[in-house]
Motif scaffolding. Structure first.
Motif, PDB file in Angstrom:
ATOM      1  N   ILE A  27      54.501 -51.386  -8.595  1.00  0.00           N
ATOM      2  CA  ILE A  27      54.693 -50.354 -10.139  1.00  0.00           C
ATOM      3  C   ILE A  27      54.487 -49.045  -9.883  1.00  0.00           C
TER       4      ILE A  27
ATOM      5  N   PRO B  31      53.568 -42.880 -13.475  1.00  0.00           N
ATOM      6  CA  PRO B  31      53.584 -43.436 -14.527  1.00  0.00           C
ATOM      7  C   PRO B  31      54.192 -42.923 -15.428  1.00  0.00           C
TER       8      PRO B  31
ATOM      9  N   THR C 134      56.821 -49.806 -13.900  1.00  0.00           N
ATOM     10  CA  THR C 134      57.029 -50.717 -13.271  1.00  0.00           C
ATOM     11  C   THR C 134      58.566 -51.081 -12.658  1.00  0.00           C
TER      12      THR C 134
ATOM     13  N   LEU D 248      45.508 -52.897 -11.410  1.00  0.00           N
ATOM     14  CA  LEU D 248      44.315 -51.988 -12.393  1.00  0.00           C
ATOM     15  C   LEU D 248      43.098 -52.187 -12.343  1.00  0.00           C
TER      16      LEU D 248
ATOM     17  N   THR E 297      49.327 -42.473  -6.692  1.00  0.00           N
ATOM     18  CA  THR E 297      48.435 -41.696  -7.808  1.00  0.00           C
ATOM     19  C   THR E 297      47.930 -42.487  -7.817  1.00  0.00           C
TER      20      THR E 297
ATOM     21  N   GLN F   9      44.585 -43.122 -13.269  1.00  0.00           N
ATOM     22  CA  GLN F   9      45.596 -42.793 -13.950  1.00  0.00           C
ATOM     23  C   GLN F   9      46.891 -43.443 -14.033  1.00  0.00           C
ATOM     24  N   GLN F  10      47.559 -44.312 -13.520  1.00  0.00           N
ATOM     25  CA  GLN F  10      47.583 -45.533 -14.465  1.00  0.00           C
ATOM     26  C   GLN F  10      47.060 -46.547 -15.433  1.00  0.00           C
ATOM     27  N   LYS F  11      46.105 -46.626 -15.438  1.00  0.00           N
ATOM     28  CA  LYS F  11      46.184 -46.762 -16.851  1.00  0.00           C
ATOM     29  C   LYS F  11      45.658 -46.295 -18.157  1.00  0.00           C
TER      30      LYS F  11
ATOM     31  N   ASN G  40      51.004 -45.285 -17.761  1.00  0.00           N
ATOM     32  CA  ASN G  40      51.681 -45.518 -16.989  1.00  0.00           C
ATOM     33  C   ASN G  40      52.844 -45.720 -18.436  1.00  0.00           C
TER      34      ASN G  40
ATOM     35  N   LYS H  24      50.125 -49.247 -20.371  1.00  0.00           N
ATOM     36  CA  LYS H  24      48.641 -48.837 -20.113  1.00  0.00           C
ATOM     37  C   LYS H  24      48.260 -49.236 -20.697  1.00  0.00           C
TER      38      LYS H  24
END
Length: 310
Positions: free
Chosen positions: A187, A190, A194, A215, A241, A245-247, A250, A254
């Motif tokens: 990954i 964001p 990926t 995640l 990160t 934040q990724q959830k 991204n 996300k």
């Protein structure tokens, strides 16, 4: 409980403990190599000064066929200045965009060279592509240690856990140390998304599942990335990160993105991507633990370039 579930339960417990106790958090320094957009890390335990070096870079001039150690020497300078003891040299996978400096760093600083056990599968695939012959051992013996999924290790007083996160390649690993996860190429930031999944042995569905695995860790888990390419509209490089934040943000994966949606997007996007400029020398060397092929009878090592083979 399966090994997979046990690994995630242990990783979650470890991270939550580290979030609550500053003594369980590692000190982390990132070293950005703009030529390959790679970030290498020196991670150490403040209590003991034991350190791990993750995803180091050997400088390589493809046109001249020459290597140099400028990037690695910056790491050596940092380790020496901070009086650190290197116990691990960790590769998250067999990189296709840069050559590892691990053997050079090991010679100068010590430590055990380690990668995920599935490197054996990658060695088999690329050993055939490069016609490496029977002298090239396809058993991971070029490394000092092969990590299994869920395996624990120590960095001074800190706990570490290795997680198998295939998809980009079959051998990708993430390494949890304290409250930090070093996630390799699974990954990116964001706003960039990926990793690709179209290399030999790559699989977009596996990549989705691996990312979802990461995640599922606590939202405050710090994620440290192996690459950054400055997404459009962003002027600075970034490589740290969090799970939360990724959830939320991204652009590829996300919350709410289904597996089928991701696979469709990733497959279409990968078809538009050129191969990394250094893929042939990088993979050929990195499946050997960062060592050049054995010199031929004239004392010179050679990098093979298979023509019309991929």
């Amino acid at each position: 409980m399966s090994t997979h579930d046990t690994a995630m339960k242990n990783a979650t417990t470890q991270i939550r403990r580290a979030l609550d106790d500053k003594a369980l958090k590692p000190s982390i320094a990132g070293f950005f190599d703009e030529a390959t957009n790679t970030i290498s890390y020196v991670v150490h335990d403040p209590a003991t000064n034991e350190a791990a070096i993750i995803d180091s870079v050997l400088d390589y001039d493809a046109a001249a066929g020459r290597t140099s150690n400028g990037s690695a020497d910056l790491i050596i300078e940092y380790v020496t200045k901070n009086d650190l003891t290197v116990t691990w040299l960790i590769e998250t996978h067999a990189h296709a965009d840069h050559i590892s400096a691990a053997p050079y760093l090991q010679e100068k600083l010590g430590g055990r060279l380690a990668i995920g056990r599935e490197i054996i599968r990658v060695q088999e695939v690329f050993g055939k592509l490069f016609n490496a012959g029977t002298e090239f051992q396809r058993d991971g013996s070029q490394f000092d240690h092969l990590f299994d999924d869920g395996e624990t290790f120590k960095l001074g007083t800190l706990e570490g856990i290795a997680l198998h996160v295939p998809g980009h390649t079959p051998a990708d690993m993430a390494f949890i140390i304290g409250d930090a996860a070093f996630v390799g190429d699974t990954i990116f930031m964001p706003d960039f998304g990926t990793a690709r999944a179209d290399f030999p042995g790559g699989d977009a569905r596996q990549l989705y599942q691996s990312i979802k695995r990461l995640l599922s860790l606590p939202e405050d888990t710090r994620l440290f990335l192996c690459h950054d390419y400055k997404a459009p509209g962003r002027d600075e490089y970034a490589w740290e990160t969090t799970v939360g934040q990724q959830k939320r943000e991204n652009v590829h994966v996300k919350e709410g993105t289904s597996e089928d949606e991701f696979v469709e997007m990733r497959t279409a996007r990968d078809k538009t991507l050129a191969m990394p400029k250094l893929i042939m020398p990088s993979v050929q060397v990195n499946i050997r633990g960062g060592r050049l092929p054995e010199p031929e009878d004239n004392g010179v090592s050679y990098i093979k370039i298979p023509v019309n083979a991929v």
